[in-house]
Design a protein around this motif. Structure first.
Motif, mmCIF file in Angstrom:
data_model
loop_
_atom_site.group_PDB
_atom_site.id
_atom_site.type_symbol
_atom_site.label_atom_id
_atom_site.label_comp_id
_atom_site.label_asym_id
_atom_site.label_seq_id
_atom_site.Cartn_x
_atom_site.Cartn_y
_atom_site.Cartn_z
ATOM 1 N N UNK A 520 0.872 -1.182 0.000
ATOM 2 C CA UNK A 520 0.000 0.000 0.000
ATOM 3 C C UNK A 520 0.906 1.228 0.000
ATOM 4 N N UNK A 521 1.026 1.905 -1.162
ATOM 5 C CA UNK A 521 2.041 2.943 -1.349
ATOM 6 C C UNK A 521 1.447 4.185 -2.000
ATOM 7 N N UNK A 522 1.772 5.354 -1.466
ATOM 8 C CA UNK A 522 1.419 6.656 -2.073
ATOM 9 C C UNK A 522 -0.085 6.894 -2.128
ATOM 10 N N UNK A 523 -0.824 6.409 -1.131
ATOM 11 C CA UNK A 523 -2.267 6.522 -1.143
ATOM 12 C C UNK A 523 -2.765 7.544 -0.124
ATOM 13 N N UNK A 524 -4.002 7.993 -0.317
ATOM 14 C CA UNK A 524 -4.686 8.873 0.624
ATOM 15 C C UNK A 524 -5.983 8.194 1.034
ATOM 16 N N UNK A 525 -6.190 8.035 2.336
ATOM 17 C CA UNK A 525 -7.455 7.523 2.867
ATOM 18 C C UNK A 525 -7.906 8.509 3.929
ATOM 19 N N UNK A 526 -8.952 9.263 3.612
ATOM 20 C CA UNK A 526 -9.309 10.403 4.468
ATOM 21 C C UNK A 526 -10.811 10.693 4.352
ATOM 22 N N UNK A 527 -11.386 11.129 5.470
ATOM 23 C CA UNK A 527 -12.796 11.502 5.484
ATOM 24 C C UNK A 527 -13.732 10.320 5.543
ATOM 25 N N UNK A 528 -13.216 9.144 5.893
ATOM 26 C CA UNK A 528 -14.037 7.943 5.935
ATOM 27 C C UNK A 528 -14.607 7.659 7.323
ATOM 28 N N UNK A 529 -14.086 8.372 8.362
ATOM 29 C CA UNK A 529 -14.613 8.294 9.727
ATOM 30 C C UNK A 529 -14.613 6.875 10.290
ATOM 31 N N UNK A 588 0.262 16.187 0.772
ATOM 32 C CA UNK A 588 0.418 15.065 -0.146
ATOM 33 C C UNK A 588 1.349 15.390 -1.311
ATOM 34 N N UNK A 589 1.639 16.679 -1.515
ATOM 35 C CA UNK A 589 2.478 17.089 -2.639
ATOM 36 C C UNK A 589 3.930 16.674 -2.386
ATOM 37 N N UNK A 590 4.519 15.996 -3.348
ATOM 38 C CA UNK A 590 5.917 15.535 -3.269
ATOM 39 C C UNK A 590 6.173 14.619 -2.076
ATOM 40 N N UNK A 591 5.121 13.995 -1.535
ATOM 41 C CA UNK A 591 5.270 13.173 -0.332
ATOM 42 C C UNK A 591 5.361 11.689 -0.636
ATOM 43 N N UNK A 592 5.346 11.318 -1.900
ATOM 44 C CA UNK A 592 5.365 9.907 -2.264
ATOM 45 C C UNK A 592 6.762 9.357 -2.423
ATOM 46 N N UNK A 593 6.819 8.144 -2.901
ATOM 47 C CA UNK A 593 8.085 7.477 -3.176
ATOM 48 C C UNK A 593 7.942 6.673 -4.457
ATOM 49 N N UNK A 594 9.030 6.572 -5.210
ATOM 50 C CA UNK A 594 9.038 5.733 -6.406
ATOM 51 C C UNK A 594 9.792 4.432 -6.174
ATOM 52 N N UNK A 617 1.071 12.001 -3.476
ATOM 53 C CA UNK A 617 0.160 10.963 -3.015
ATOM 54 C C UNK A 617 -1.169 11.089 -3.757
ATOM 55 N N UNK A 618 -1.868 9.972 -3.906
ATOM 56 C CA UNK A 618 -3.161 9.988 -4.558
ATOM 57 C C UNK A 618 -3.052 9.934 -6.070
ATOM 58 N N UNK A 619 -4.203 9.979 -6.778
ATOM 59 C CA UNK A 619 -4.207 9.800 -8.231
ATOM 60 C C UNK A 619 -3.924 11.054 -9.030
ATOM 61 N N UNK A 620 -3.852 12.237 -8.369
ATOM 62 C CA UNK A 620 -3.647 13.487 -9.093
ATOM 63 C C UNK A 620 -2.303 14.114 -8.716
ATOM 64 N N UNK A 621 -1.571 14.557 -9.710
ATOM 65 C CA UNK A 621 -0.276 15.204 -9.517
ATOM 66 C C UNK A 621 -0.472 16.715 -9.517
ATOM 67 N N UNK A 622 -0.127 17.356 -8.406
ATOM 68 C CA UNK A 622 -0.346 18.802 -8.282
ATOM 69 C C UNK A 622 0.576 19.585 -9.219
ATOM 70 N N UNK A 623 0.003 20.535 -9.970
ATOM 71 C CA UNK A 623 0.796 21.461 -10.773
ATOM 72 C C UNK A 623 1.341 20.903 -12.056
ATOM 73 N N UNK A 624 1.047 19.633 -12.363
ATOM 74 C CA UNK A 624 1.619 19.023 -13.566
ATOM 75 C C UNK A 624 0.896 19.513 -14.810
ATOM 76 N N UNK A 625 1.629 19.530 -15.904
ATOM 77 C CA UNK A 625 1.044 19.940 -17.177
ATOM 78 C C UNK A 625 0.484 18.731 -17.899
ATOM 79 N N UNK A 626 -0.434 18.991 -18.803
ATOM 80 C CA UNK A 626 -1.043 17.921 -19.572
ATOM 81 C C UNK A 626 -0.013 17.278 -20.484
ATOM 82 N N UNK A 627 -0.224 16.010 -20.765
ATOM 83 C CA UNK A 627 0.613 15.326 -21.730
ATOM 84 C C UNK A 627 0.254 15.782 -23.130
#
Length: 709
Positions: A520-529, A588-594, A617-627
């Motif tokens: 389980x790597x680079x994930x966000x689980x939040x707001x699930x109470x 979550x920005x730049x907080x993951x690992x490869x 972290x999560x499925x979206x990369x902050x500030x990245x440009x479109x391919x």
């Protein structure tokens, strides 16, 4: 989110073939002969054996069969030109050698399947080793594509269109840069990692191509996605468009089937089905009717307008292809089908579902286990070896177990499920509101989730039903192995019925001592109470997997077991925008690992992955440009940049001379400028992300991201 980036991005059949024949040194299609169809570097068979079999499209006399004991084929010595790439397809059920050659210090393998059944090898660079770090088991009797590239900047290995390893050590050819005594189907791997007991290859090899250059990822993608390098016009493709008015035979967009079921019934093995936008449902009042097929290696693509000539021209968000279970009274789920999709049925090797939306399944019966209680959106049995579900949205489905998707090993066969760029929301389930994956009947299940968004689903289980969002489990047999890998996913704002016995948002269980794993790597689980991951059953008996690795995650409410490895777990608010992208300042920005993963090239929004100093972290990369979003950007202005990331020297390959290169930092400041170059050195710049503007001599401009380590 227009899915162009990984695509072939060509305007015609001729354009496609032109790209993959650039710098081609030798081409062995092995279609009943061992001739070089591009140059004159024909193969020889030292033992005189010439045995041909079927290729991955089930075309006879179209691949070379090796007996695993004495057969090999060999081309003439090939000039290396200091750069080399090799592409080939193979299928096998045991370790063995794919391709090798004489190195400077004697015989050396280039590619082989090791005794651990995984991809191994590299061009000789002065030491034994392997570029690939892939953990994929390749002795599965399924066709696989492998590419290795090498040059002064190092080597890269690709497996099934995924980058699986790199080195920055250049290969060592002989004094004349010649690839000596190359052998296909045999290697000598003494002292190499996981040396196979039998160095001869047992199985089939097809479509071997050898280049005297470093081919780009886009060419790797093209080789992988265009079967036996044919034009898409020549492939067996069926078309579906509910608004078509032609012959209704699926042969073209004009004569497309209007009912998707007709395409599924009439498809052939190794074919594609292209489905135009619109809502599709079974024309029946029987709740047991489903969408499915019985042919092997069927690939289903949605998101078309209905006039495309290349599947990478589609846009599944702008042109939604919806499969619904709402066959009766509109918006009354009580008469909906139990399950919308069952996919392939009957001992198949492979299937792909890509770019569709699945809604309205209602597996409402309570007598579990029963096919009418599981998998409202899609139910998969383990009789399909590998299922890929990509760019699919599940919503408004219901089931007792696995409202969106259920995979239960009824057939007793091992299987693998890949979920990539999947979104699931507003599904309801008693036991698992999103997915239920259970290894049973002495068979294992491998689950891989990447870039997925699971949000606003509701677990409504009461005392007798274990309400949760995702279940990953192993029934009571040591062979019921569950191997789960979840990377760069977000689980957010999922809810639970008051009074249920749910112990966690994700539940894992191992009912015996099966060697099950969770990474389980680079994930966000939040707001699930609720506890984010639990190993407890309803009676608070813990049933954890033997191996659980948690790396670089946000887990708001933590876990209730001790992980094998746990690194960099946060509990802080990830600061979501609407849509679960990241706000400025998000932890979550730049907080993951490869480390230990193979990141996707793009995120869930189609933007470039790894923007900044590290993956988010999560499925979206902050500030990245479109391919790339246009064919012109891929073909007319293509500049291959390598290596990227770099420690200093960067090389460029382009059909047109580069007149200037400008390097900017992310503050928009010009930090370097070069004129009329084919390479630059930025070793003196600090580590970080830079934007590089290229201007060609014709005045064309292109901007690319460059990472300096």
């Amino acid at each position: 989110m227009k899915k162009i980036l990984l695509g072939l991005a060509f305007t015609s059949a001729f354009g496609a073939n032109a790209q993959i024949t650039n710098n081609l040194q030798a081409e062995y299609l092995l279609d009943g002969n061992i001739e070089d169809s591009h140059n004159s570097n024909d193969l020889t068979s030292p033992g005189g054996f010439l045995t041909y079999g079927s290729n991955r499209l089930d075309q006879s006399n179209s691949s070379y069969d090796f007996n695993g004991s004495s057969e090999l084929i060999s081309p003439v010595d090939l000039s290396a030109m200091q750069e080399k790439s090799i592409s080939l397809w193979f299928i096998t059920d045991q370790p063995g050698g794919l391709i090798g050659h004489d190195g400077v210090s004697g015989n050396a393998p280039i590619l082989y399947i090791g005794s651990d059944e995984k991809l191994k090898g590299k061009f000789w660079d002065g030491s034994q080793g392997s570029v690939s770090s892939s953990n994929t088991i390749l002795t599965d009797s399924v066709w696989h594509h492998v590419v290795i590239t090498a040059g002064p900047s190092g080597q890269r290995a690709y497996l099934d269109n995924q980058l699986v390893g790199t080195t920055n050590v250049a290969p060592v050819f002989n004094a004349n840069f010649v690839l000596d005594n190359t052998t296909i189907g045999y290697v000598i791997a003494s002292s190499w990692p996981a040396r196979p007991n039998n160095e001869y290859f047992s199985g089939s090899i097809d479509d071997v191509r050898i280049y005297d250059t470093i081919i780009s990822p886009s060419i790797v993608n093209e080789l992988y996605n265009t079967p036996v390098w044919q034009s898409p016009y020549d492939l067996d493709t069926l078309y579906v468009n509910k608004n078509a008015t032609g012959a209704n035979n699926g042969s073209s967009w004009a004569d497309a089937y209007t009912d998707a079921r007709d395409a599924f019934i009439n498809t052939t093995p190794n074919s594609e089905i292209w489905i135009a936008q619109g809502v599709y449902k079974r024309n029946s009042s029987d709740r047991n009717t489903v969408f499915g097929w019985i042919k092997d290696s069927v690939r289903v693509f949605g998101g078309f307008v209905g006039n495309e000539t290349d599947r990478n021209q589609r846009d599944w968000n702008a042109n939604p292809t919806v499969f619904t279970g709402d066959i009766g009274v509109a918006n009354d789920s009580s008469d909906n089908v139990y399950t919308v999709f069952v996919g392939g049925i009957g001992g198949l090797n492979y299937q792909l579902i890509d770019g569709i939306k699945i809604t309205g399944g209602n597996s409402s019966e309570d007598s579990y286990p029963n096919v009418n209680t599981v998998g409202g959106g899609i139910t998969l049995d383990s009789d399909v070896n590998l299922t890929e579900i990509k760019n699919v949205e599940f919503y408004n489905n219901y089931a007792k177990q696995g409202a969106a998707i259920s995979v239960y090993g009824f057939s007793g066969d091992d299987c693998k499920i890949i979920l990539e760029n999947v979104v699931a929301h507003n599904n309801r389930g008693k036991s698992s509101a999103f997915g239920h994956f259970r290894a049973s009947n002495q068979a294992g299940i491998e689950v891989e989730m990447k870039n997925c968004l699971i949000h606003d689903n509701e677990a409504i289980g009461t005392n007798e039903d274990f309400g949760t969002v995702l279940i990953l489990g192993s029934n009571a047999n040591i062979n019921n192995v569950m191997d789960a890998s979840i990377t760069n996913c977000t689980f957010a704002n999922n809810t639970y019925n008051t009074g249920n016995l749910s112990k966690g948002m994700i539940r894992i269980f191992n009912q015996t001592n099966a060697p099950s794993t969770l990474n389980f790597t680079n994930n966000i689980s939040y707001g699930n109470n609720i506890i984010e991951i639990t190993s407890n059953n309803r009676n608070n008996v813990s049933q954890p997997f033997p191996t659980i690795d948690l790396n670089n995650n946000i887990l708001e409410n933590g876990i209730d077991f001790t992980a094998s490895v746990e690194n960099s777990t946060l509990t802080s608010d990830p600061l979501f925008n609407t849509g679960y992208t990241l706000q400025v300042g998000s932890p979550a920005i730049d907080a993951g690992t490869q480390v230990g993963i193979i990141p996707s090239i793009v995120d869930l929004a189609g933007n470039n992955r790894v923007f900044g100093t590290e993956i988010d972290l999560g499925p979206f990369e902050y500030g990245a440009s479109a391919g790339p979003t246009s064919i012109a950007e891929e073909t007319e202005n293509q500049i291959i940049v390598y290596p990227n990331p770099t420690n200093g020297v960067v090389h460029f390959k382009t059909e047109e001379q580069i007149s200037s290169v400008e390097v900017y930092n992310l503050q928009g400041q010009l930090v370097e400028q070069f004129m009329a170059v084919s390479s630059i050195n930025i070793s003196h710049l600090i580590a970080g992300v830079y934007l590089v503007n290229y201007t060609t001599e014709s005045g064309s401009k292109l901007t690319q991201q460059l990472i300096k380590r």
